[in-house]
Design an enzyme around this catalytic site. Sequence first.
Site, PDB file in Angstrom:
ATOM      1  N   ALA A  12       0.812  -1.230   0.000  1.00  0.00           N
ATOM      2  CA  ALA A  12       0.000   0.000   0.000  1.00  0.00           C
ATOM      3  C   ALA A  12       0.843   1.278   0.000  1.00  0.00           C
ATOM      4  O   ALA A  12       0.295   2.370   0.066  1.00  0.00           O
ATOM      5  CB  ALA A  12      -0.932  -0.003   1.221  1.00  0.00           C
ATOM      6  N   TYR A 148       7.754 -13.728 -14.544  1.00  0.00           N
ATOM      7  CA  TYR A 148       6.683 -12.937 -13.907  1.00  0.00           C
ATOM      8  C   TYR A 148       5.322 -13.555 -14.230  1.00  0.00           C
ATOM      9  O   TYR A 148       4.481 -13.742 -13.355  1.00  0.00           O
ATOM     10  CB  TYR A 148       6.771 -11.498 -14.407  1.00  0.00           C
ATOM     11  CG  TYR A 148       5.667 -10.568 -13.931  1.00  0.00           C
ATOM     12  CD1 TYR A 148       5.641 -10.097 -12.620  1.00  0.00           C
ATOM     13  CD2 TYR A 148       4.659 -10.124 -14.806  1.00  0.00           C
ATOM     14  CE1 TYR A 148       4.647  -9.223 -12.183  1.00  0.00           C
ATOM     15  CE2 TYR A 148       3.664  -9.256 -14.387  1.00  0.00           C
ATOM     16  CZ  TYR A 148       3.662  -8.801 -13.077  1.00  0.00           C
ATOM     17  OH  TYR A 148       2.679  -7.930 -12.663  1.00  0.00           O
ATOM     18  N   VAL A 181      -0.124  -0.331 -16.129  1.00  0.00           N
ATOM     19  CA  VAL A 181      -0.555   0.752 -15.224  1.00  0.00           C
ATOM     20  C   VAL A 181       0.671   1.592 -14.896  1.00  0.00           C
ATOM     21  O   VAL A 181       1.756   1.035 -14.634  1.00  0.00           O
ATOM     22  CB  VAL A 181      -1.115   0.173 -13.896  1.00  0.00           C
ATOM     23  CG1 VAL A 181      -1.756   1.288 -13.059  1.00  0.00           C
ATOM     24  CG2 VAL A 181      -2.123  -0.944 -14.149  1.00  0.00           C
TER      25      VAL A 181
END
Length: 236
Positions: A12, A148, A181
């Site tokens: 976060a 990944y 993103v």
Amino acid sequence: MTDSQVAVITGASSGIGRAVAEELSKRDYKLILTARNEGKLKKVADELKAVWIAGDLTNNEVQNKLLDVSYQKYQRCDILINNAGMIAGGTIEAIDLAQVTEMVRVNVEAAFRLIYLFLKDFKPKNRGHIINISSVMGTKVRETVGAYSGTKYALEALSEALRLELAGTKIKISCLEPGLVMTELHRNWEVHPQISMGITNPLQPADIAEKVWYILNQPEHVSIPRIMVLPQEHKI
Ligand SMILES: NC(=O)c1ccc[n+]([C@@H]2O[C@H](COP(=O)([O-])OP(=O)(O)OC[C@H]3O[C@@H](n4cnc5c(N)ncnc54)[C@H](OP(=O)(O)O)[C@@H]3O)[C@@H](O)[C@H]2O)c1
């Protein structure tokens, strides 16, 4: 005990995790936030009046603490957002194996252990929602991101098996699969994927946070096992 729902969000301190924390804070959720960088994490937590726990998520003590602190502070826990992650790039024959090990430990092992721990709480209550931030690379592969992709495929497989095991309960599991993103994820890449893929208008963290809210804001009988979100021009 608080009337608000309580969400634990990993990773976060930046990017998608931070945006999800902001979105859920606006919706009146109580938040337990975690990441390694104490300065960045504390700044986010202070802004959102959230509880923070700094530490490496591959550490079992940090994993155990998340649920414990949720109960100490709010006497409940409703949602786990497995978001912390990293990307190691490179061809299979040349990739840095130490980085691959680190990536597997955070992207797969830590996520699995948290799911395991939180289920012990969710099952007796017959309530709870686990959202895994997977990736479009959990459904497709490309050269140089095979390792990944492997971690995200593992997360998808685990989630799908768990969905079957939980069918008939009120506990939900969802995977969110973003395309590119704009975050710090690719900070060590020589050529940013935005350039190599020719994407002029990538997703922003808030686009993903809004989808997390969409997934959570469904009636009890509606499950969203997976949802892919791509930039319109992402040819993948
Ligand atoms: N950006 C994209 O294009 C994209 C696309 C698809 C999926 N995703 C996924 O989205 C998730 C979030 O990534 P992001 O794009 O927001 O990147 P980011 O800005 O680099 O965020 C990654 C977060 O994970 C935390 N983290 C990493 N390793 C950790 C560890 N060992 N222990 C604890 N926390 C750790 C980082 O915090 P600290 O460094 O403070 O520990 C940071 O808060 C990842 O799972 C990623 O695979 C991203």
